[in-house]
Design a protein around this motif. Structure first.
Motif, PDB file in Angstrom:
ATOM      1  N   ILE A  79       0.837  -1.192   0.000  1.00 13.20           N
ATOM      2  CA  ILE A  79       0.000   0.000   0.000  1.00 13.20           C
ATOM      3  C   ILE A  79       0.877   1.248   0.000  1.00 13.20           C
ATOM      4  N   GLU A  80       0.499   2.217  -0.805  1.00 12.75           N
ATOM      5  CA  GLU A  80       1.210   3.498  -0.843  1.00 12.75           C
ATOM      6  C   GLU A  80       1.174   4.155   0.528  1.00 12.75           C
ATOM      7  N   ARG A  81       2.255   4.820   0.902  1.00 12.32           N
ATOM      8  CA  ARG A  81       2.346   5.466   2.211  1.00 12.32           C
ATOM      9  C   ARG A  81       1.560   6.770   2.237  1.00 12.32           C
ATOM     10  N   SER A  82       0.264   6.666   2.248  1.00 11.11           N
ATOM     11  CA  SER A  82      -0.587   7.846   2.410  1.00 11.11           C
ATOM     12  C   SER A  82      -1.857   7.423   3.127  1.00 11.11           C
ATOM     13  N   TYR A  83      -2.421   8.349   3.914  1.00  5.95           N
ATOM     14  CA  TYR A  83      -3.630   8.037   4.670  1.00  5.95           C
ATOM     15  C   TYR A  83      -4.783   7.668   3.743  1.00  5.95           C
ATOM     16  N   LYS A  84      -4.911   8.374   2.645  1.00  8.92           N
ATOM     17  CA  LYS A  84      -6.003   8.106   1.708  1.00  8.92           C
ATOM     18  C   LYS A  84      -5.862   6.732   1.066  1.00  8.92           C
ATOM     19  N   SER A  85      -4.641   6.356   0.679  1.00 12.58           N
ATOM     20  CA  SER A  85      -4.425   5.050   0.067  1.00 12.58           C
ATOM     21  C   SER A  85      -4.769   3.923   1.035  1.00 12.58           C
ATOM     22  N   ILE A  86      -4.379   4.090   2.292  1.00 12.79           N
ATOM     23  CA  ILE A  86      -4.708   3.092   3.306  1.00 12.79           C
ATOM     24  C   ILE A  86      -6.210   2.976   3.454  1.00 12.79           C
ATOM     25  N   ASN A  87      -6.863   4.115   3.580  1.00 11.34           N
ATOM     26  CA  ASN A  87      -8.312   4.134   3.740  1.00 11.34           C
ATOM     27  C   ASN A  87      -9.018   3.482   2.552  1.00 11.34           C
ATOM     28  N   ASP A  88      -8.624   3.873   1.347  1.00 14.15           N
ATOM     29  CA  ASP A  88      -9.269   3.344   0.145  1.00 14.15           C
ATOM     30  C   ASP A  88      -9.083   1.835   0.021  1.00 14.15           C
ATOM     31  N   PHE A  89      -7.874   1.345   0.311  1.00 13.57           N
ATOM     32  CA  PHE A  89      -7.628  -0.082   0.149  1.00 13.57           C
ATOM     33  C   PHE A  89      -8.379  -0.898   1.195  1.00 13.57           C
ATOM     34  N   ILE A  90      -8.432  -0.405   2.430  1.00 11.34           N
ATOM     35  CA  ILE A  90      -9.176  -1.118   3.465  1.00 11.34           C
ATOM     36  C   ILE A  90     -10.651  -1.211   3.087  1.00 11.34           C
ATOM     37  N   GLU A  91     -11.196  -0.127   2.541  1.00  6.68           N
ATOM     38  CA  GLU A  91     -12.586  -0.153   2.093  1.00  6.68           C
ATOM     39  C   GLU A  91     -12.783  -1.199   1.001  1.00  6.68           C
ATOM     40  N   ARG A  92     -11.861  -1.264   0.058  1.00  7.56           N
ATOM     41  CA  ARG A  92     -11.954  -2.227  -1.049  1.00  7.56           C
ATOM     42  C   ARG A  92     -11.898  -3.660  -0.552  1.00  7.56           C
ATOM     43  N   ILE A  93     -10.934  -3.967   0.313  1.00  7.35           N
ATOM     44  CA  ILE A  93     -10.782  -5.349   0.768  1.00  7.35           C
ATOM     45  C   ILE A  93     -11.933  -5.765   1.689  1.00  7.35           C
ATOM     46  N   ASP A  94     -12.462  -4.818   2.445  1.00  7.40           N
ATOM     47  CA  ASP A  94     -13.609  -5.114   3.312  1.00  7.40           C
ATOM     48  C   ASP A  94     -14.823  -5.490   2.466  1.00  7.40           C
ATOM     49  N   PHE A 128     -14.779  -6.505  -0.652  1.00  2.79           N
ATOM     50  CA  PHE A 128     -14.466  -7.712  -1.416  1.00  2.79           C
ATOM     51  C   PHE A 128     -14.659  -8.960  -0.564  1.00  2.79           C
ATOM     52  N   SER A 129     -14.254  -8.894   0.691  1.00  3.11           N
ATOM     53  CA  SER A 129     -14.413 -10.055   1.578  1.00  3.11           C
ATOM     54  C   SER A 129     -15.884 -10.350   1.847  1.00  3.11           C
ATOM     55  N   LEU A 130     -16.702  -9.294   1.934  1.00  3.56           N
ATOM     56  CA  LEU A 130     -18.143  -9.486   2.144  1.00  3.56           C
ATOM     57  C   LEU A 130     -18.783 -10.100   0.899  1.00  3.56           C
ATOM     58  N   GLU A 131     -18.367  -9.638  -0.274  1.00  4.16           N
ATOM     59  CA  GLU A 131     -18.903 -10.182  -1.526  1.00  4.16           C
ATOM     60  C   GLU A 131     -18.554 -11.661  -1.682  1.00  4.16           C
ATOM     61  N   LYS A 132     -17.343 -12.020  -1.300  1.00  7.88           N
ATOM     62  CA  LYS A 132     -16.873 -13.400  -1.433  1.00  7.88           C
ATOM     63  C   LYS A 132     -17.295 -14.275  -0.252  1.00  7.88           C
ATOM     64  N   GLY A 133     -17.730 -13.623   0.824  1.00  6.62           N
ATOM     65  CA  GLY A 133     -18.105 -14.390   2.011  1.00  6.62           C
ATOM     66  C   GLY A 133     -16.905 -15.053   2.655  1.00  6.62           C
ATOM     67  N   LYS A 134     -15.741 -14.409   2.567  1.00  7.73           N
ATOM     68  CA  LYS A 134     -14.508 -14.984   3.108  1.00  7.73           C
ATOM     69  C   LYS A 134     -13.824 -13.998   4.058  1.00  7.73           C
ATOM     70  N   LYS A 135     -12.995 -14.561   4.945  1.00  7.90           N
ATOM     71  CA  LYS A 135     -12.208 -13.727   5.836  1.00  7.90           C
ATOM     72  C   LYS A 135     -11.104 -13.030   5.042  1.00  7.90           C
ATOM     73  N   ILE A 136     -10.598 -11.954   5.609  1.00  6.63           N
ATOM     74  CA  ILE A 136      -9.514 -11.236   4.958  1.00  6.63           C
ATOM     75  C   ILE A 136      -8.194 -11.966   5.222  1.00  6.63           C
ATOM     76  N   THR A 137      -7.650 -12.536   4.184  1.00 11.96           N
ATOM     77  CA  THR A 137      -6.396 -13.271   4.254  1.00 11.96           C
ATOM     78  C   THR A 137      -5.469 -12.785   3.138  1.00 11.96           C
ATOM     79  N   ILE A 138      -4.242 -13.256   3.156  1.00 15.95           N
ATOM     80  CA  ILE A 138      -3.306 -12.892   2.095  1.00 15.95           C
ATOM     81  C   ILE A 138      -3.821 -13.415   0.755  1.00 15.95           C
TER      82      ILE A 138
END
Length: 223
Positions: free
Chosen positions: A188-203, A205-215
């Motif tokens: 993840i890029e070292r910026s607050y916005k990048s962190i925020n945006d990626f966490i939103e995306r993975i959250d 995505f995990s709900l859509e897939k019905g899976k826990k957040i893993t590597i």
């Protein structure tokens, strides 16, 4: 006043906004010290600038809580006739003063700075960009702002970035394996916005897939 090592990240959900939730590193120490000095009454006027999601709002909430919710007036973007709204408020918080140019509110900002100083009230201003880079047209306003201490929040260093990731996942009540944090740190890029945006995306995505957040799940998202 004794403070433990803490952190915040401007996030919705169940984000904790107490002073004990604010993580301090070299990236944001000056901003936290500014709020501490305002709480103690050592200074009456101050400004905090920094990128989106860097914790400016959390710092203002810490100050408001210590002054008293009923003793503070917080304004974001509507600076017209602020003085008429102050009443008995001891603290005025003006969010996003970098937008006063597009709102044609420079004179209003100038008057509230003078008013709070003349009436011995505390004033905290926040800005999405360094105040010295804002192209104010009103010279008297520039002069007033130059005389006020500005604390700049930098983009997160490695230590803060790691703590931010942990904090956001905790706020979202998501249990994450430590190796996932290390994996994200490298991607993840070292910026607050990048962190925020990626966490939103993975959250999402995990709900859509019905899976826990893993590597493995993060790798699927990145494909």
């Amino acid at each position: 006043m004794k403070y433990s090592k803490q952190l915040y990240f401007d996030m919705p959900d169940n984000t904790a906004l107490g002073i004990e939730d604010y993580i301090i590193t070299e990236s944001n120490r000056f901003a936290f010290d500014l709020i501490s000095r305002m709480i103690k009454g050592e200074i009456k006027q101050g400004a905090i600038s920094g990128p989106s999601f860097s914790g400016k709002t959390h710092l203002s909430r810490i100050l408001i809580k210590n002054i008293g919710n009923n003793e503070a007036l917080c304004i974001d973007g509507d600076y017209k006739n602020i003085i008429d709204k102050v009443g008995s408020s001891k603290l005025i918080v003006l969010e996003n003063i970098d937008k006063v140019i597009e709102d044609s509110s420079e004179e209003d900002l100038f008057h509230i700075i003078n008013f709070t100083k003349e009436n011995d009230k505390k004033l905290l201003m926040t800005s999405g960009k360094s105040i010295s880079t804002i192209e104010f047209k009103l010279e008297d306003l520039k002069s007033r702002l130059n005389a006020i201490i500005e604390a700049k929040i930098m983009q997160p260093d490695d230590e803060l970035m790691k703590l931010v990731l942990i904090k956001i996942f905790n706020d979202k009540q998501l249990l994450i394996n430590p190796n996932v944090i290390e994996f994200l740190m490298a991607r993840i890029e070292r910026s607050y916005k990048s962190i925020n945006d990626f966490i939103e995306r993975i959250d999402k995505f995990s709900l859509e897939k019905g899976k826990k957040i893993t590597i493995a799940l993060i790798n699927d998202l990145l494909k």
